[in-house]
Design a protein around this motif. Structure first.
Motif, short mmCIF file in Angstrom:
data_model
loop_
_atom_site.label_atom_id
_atom_site.label_comp_id
_atom_site.label_asym_id
_atom_site.label_seq_id
_atom_site.Cartn_x
_atom_site.Cartn_y
_atom_site.Cartn_z
N THR A 112 4.10 -12.35 6.24
CA THR A 112 3.85 -12.55 4.85
C THR A 112 2.64 -12.45 4.63
O THR A 112 1.73 -12.02 3.74
CB THR A 112 4.41 -13.97 4.53
N GLN A 113 1.61 -13.29 5.68
CA GLN A 113 0.21 -13.19 5.59
C GLN A 113 -0.16 -11.71 5.43
O GLN A 113 -1.31 -11.17 4.70
CB GLN A 113 -0.34 -14.11 6.60
N GLN A 114 0.08 -10.83 6.26
CA GLN A 114 -0.16 -9.56 6.31
C GLN A 114 -0.17 -8.59 5.25
O GLN A 114 -0.78 -8.07 4.57
CB GLN A 114 0.34 -8.90 7.71
N ARG A 115 1.06 -9.08 4.53
CA ARG A 115 1.46 -8.34 3.21
C ARG A 115 0.62 -8.89 2.26
O ARG A 115 0.28 -8.14 1.46
CB ARG A 115 2.87 -8.77 2.83
N LEU A 116 0.12 -10.29 2.16
CA LEU A 116 -0.84 -10.68 1.37
C LEU A 116 -2.24 -9.97 1.37
O LEU A 116 -2.89 -9.62 0.65
CB LEU A 116 -0.98 -12.16 1.50
N LEU A 117 -2.55 -9.89 2.68
CA LEU A 117 -3.90 -9.26 2.89
C LEU A 117 -3.98 -7.76 2.55
O LEU A 117 -4.83 -7.47 1.90
CB LEU A 117 -4.08 -9.57 4.58
N ALA A 118 -2.83 -7.09 2.69
CA ALA A 118 -2.82 -5.56 2.41
C ALA A 118 -2.86 -5.69 0.89
O ALA A 118 -3.59 -4.68 0.37
CB ALA A 118 -1.51 -5.08 3.01
N ALA A 119 -2.00 -6.48 0.21
CA ALA A 119 -1.88 -6.40 -1.33
C ALA A 119 -3.44 -6.78 -1.93
O ALA A 119 -3.79 -6.27 -2.95
CB ALA A 119 -0.88 -7.38 -1.75
N ALA A 120 -4.03 -7.98 -1.41
CA ALA A 120 -5.32 -8.20 -1.72
C ALA A 120 -6.30 -7.01 -1.62
O ALA A 120 -7.13 -6.78 -2.58
CB ALA A 120 -5.63 -9.41 -1.12
N ASN A 121 -6.35 -6.34 -0.54
CA ASN A 121 -7.12 -5.27 -0.22
C ASN A 121 -6.72 -4.08 -1.30
O ASN A 121 -7.75 -3.52 -2.05
CB ASN A 121 -6.94 -4.45 1.12
N LEU A 122 -5.77 -3.87 -1.81
CA LEU A 122 -5.60 -2.87 -2.62
C LEU A 122 -5.95 -3.30 -4.07
O LEU A 122 -6.43 -2.59 -4.88
CB LEU A 122 -3.75 -2.49 -2.80
N GLU A 123 -5.81 -4.63 -4.70
CA GLU A 123 -6.08 -5.15 -5.68
C GLU A 123 -7.42 -5.13 -5.67
O GLU A 123 -8.03 -4.86 -6.88
CB GLU A 123 -5.49 -6.61 -6.01
N PHE A 124 -8.23 -5.62 -4.66
CA PHE A 124 -9.65 -5.56 -4.71
C PHE A 124 -10.43 -4.23 -4.91
O PHE A 124 -11.23 -3.90 -5.60
CB PHE A 124 -10.33 -6.30 -3.66
N ALA A 125 -9.71 -3.24 -4.15
CA ALA A 125 -9.95 -1.51 -4.31
C ALA A 125 -9.86 -1.30 -5.83
O ALA A 125 -10.78 -0.45 -6.24
CB ALA A 125 -9.20 -1.09 -3.32
N GLU A 126 -8.76 -1.71 -6.45
CA GLU A 126 -8.28 -0.95 -7.67
C GLU A 126 -9.08 -1.73 -8.73
O GLU A 126 -9.49 -1.08 -9.86
CB GLU A 126 -7.06 -1.04 -7.84
N ARG A 127 -9.30 -2.96 -8.68
CA ARG A 127 -9.67 -3.74 -9.92
C ARG A 127 -11.12 -4.40 -9.74
O ARG A 127 -11.52 -5.19 -10.54
CB ARG A 127 -8.71 -4.93 -10.16
N GLY A 128 -11.35 -4.56 -8.17
CA GLY A 128 -12.63 -5.50 -8.03
C GLY A 128 -12.10 -6.78 -7.79
O GLY A 128 -11.09 -7.26 -8.52
N VAL A 129 -12.88 -7.53 -7.24
CA VAL A 129 -12.69 -9.06 -6.69
C VAL A 129 -12.55 -9.87 -8.36
O VAL A 129 -11.52 -10.61 -8.42
CB VAL A 129 -13.42 -9.79 -5.97
N ALA A 130 -13.31 -9.49 -9.10
CA ALA A 130 -13.45 -10.32 -10.34
C ALA A 130 -11.90 -9.82 -11.32
O ALA A 130 -11.45 -10.75 -11.91
CB ALA A 130 -14.60 -10.04 -11.23
#
Length: 69
Positions: free
Chosen positions: A24-42
């Motif tokens: 679950t933690q790894q899925r969250l990290l992967a999802a966060a990386n994709l979201e940050f890449a697409e939308r930026g941290v903000a």
């Protein structure tokens, strides 16, 4: 305020012991990386990260107290 490279790393919450929790933690990290890449941290939200990882927002907060963690 110190530059981000000099700031101490914040606690990431729970350290998973069970295989399912680590997955679950790894899925969250992967999802966060994709979201940050697409939308930026903000632009990324905890809801969008949790949705992409197919977990609840509560599960996200169990492992990560905020986006900076």
């Amino acid at each position: 305020m110190a530059p981000s490279s000099e700031r101490p790393r914040r606690s990431t919450g729970v350290v998973p012991k069970q295989r399912r929790s680590r997955a679950t933690q790894q899925r969250l990290l992967a999802a966060a990386n994709l979201e940050f890449a697409e939308r930026g941290v903000a632009g990324a939200t905890t809801t969008s990260i949790a949705d992409r990882a197919d977990v609840s927002v509560g599960a996200l907060y169990r492992f990560f107290p905020d986006k900076q963690a």
